[in-house]
Design an enzyme around this catalytic site. Sequence first.
Site, mmCIF file in Angstrom:
data_model
loop_
_atom_site.group_PDB
_atom_site.id
_atom_site.type_symbol
_atom_site.label_atom_id
_atom_site.label_comp_id
_atom_site.label_asym_id
_atom_site.label_seq_id
_atom_site.Cartn_x
_atom_site.Cartn_y
_atom_site.Cartn_z
ATOM 1 N N ASP A 1 -7.236 -2.182 8.716
ATOM 2 C CA ASP A 1 -6.222 -1.460 7.837
ATOM 3 C C ASP A 1 -5.633 -0.169 8.644
ATOM 4 O O ASP A 1 -5.046 0.441 7.665
ATOM 5 C CB ASP A 1 -6.683 -1.168 6.588
ATOM 6 C CG ASP A 1 -6.596 -2.176 5.574
ATOM 7 O OD1 ASP A 1 -5.848 -3.148 5.611
ATOM 8 O OD2 ASP A 1 -7.320 -2.370 4.513
ATOM 9 N N LYS B 1 -2.387 1.277 7.597
ATOM 10 C CA LYS B 1 -1.971 1.705 6.391
ATOM 11 C C LYS B 1 -1.712 3.362 6.482
ATOM 12 O O LYS B 1 -1.212 4.028 5.614
ATOM 13 C CB LYS B 1 -3.227 1.593 5.418
ATOM 14 C CG LYS B 1 -3.148 0.335 4.858
ATOM 15 C CD LYS B 1 -4.111 0.024 3.556
ATOM 16 C CE LYS B 1 -4.124 -1.237 3.070
ATOM 17 N NZ LYS B 1 -5.101 -1.465 2.100
ATOM 18 N N HIS C 1 1.851 -2.790 6.864
ATOM 19 C CA HIS C 1 0.738 -2.283 7.529
ATOM 20 C C HIS C 1 0.170 -3.281 8.427
ATOM 21 O O HIS C 1 -0.690 -2.562 9.442
ATOM 22 C CB HIS C 1 -0.182 -1.716 6.503
ATOM 23 C CG HIS C 1 -1.020 -2.477 6.006
ATOM 24 N ND1 HIS C 1 -1.110 -3.385 4.840
ATOM 25 C CD2 HIS C 1 -2.598 -3.101 6.337
ATOM 26 C CE1 HIS C 1 -1.949 -4.452 4.650
ATOM 27 N NE2 HIS C 1 -2.975 -4.144 5.579
#
Length: 177
Positions: free
Chosen positions: A41, A44, A69
């Site tokens: 992630d 993000k 993302h």
Amino acid sequence: QDLRSAPCPGIVAEYAVKLAVRLNLPEESQRALRIAGLLHDIGKLAVPDEILKKPAPLNAAEYEIMQRHVTIGEVLIREVPQLKEVLQAVACHHERHDGSGYPRGLKGDQIPLIGRSIIIADSYSAMCLDRPYRKGMSHDRVLNEFVAGAGIQFDPGLTEVFVQMLLEEQLERQHSA
């Protein structure tokens, strides 16, 4: 702060590696899954906090920003040497077995095994942990979600192995309590 509501990328890495061990994947793949679990992630970082922490469903524009993302994460780690498998996992962690995922709409075996593994580990984390918009699910509900999602969101063979692993962990916890 409640531990269940704290960001916990370690749970994705932990369960990705546990699944890799169950699948007898090579050490290098286990290492790649551990790293991917921590970095999946990273994109993000480019998503505004008001979207990440929104306590309600995202609107279409916000969801489109959130979806980016994955691509941003790919760009951020693409040039890091010796991370080809990590890149595959990061690039695929929102694909779905039925082809309805993003960003590429890959289906079934088009998704690399390392990607299919991180999808399961990331989903486990998402289900278990509290989110701004909902509480974490119970163990039984998590198991039911995996069974229901096999062949749709998740690789059915990997799901079977993962669910069995979760059931065994639950039994171990009950015996040690």
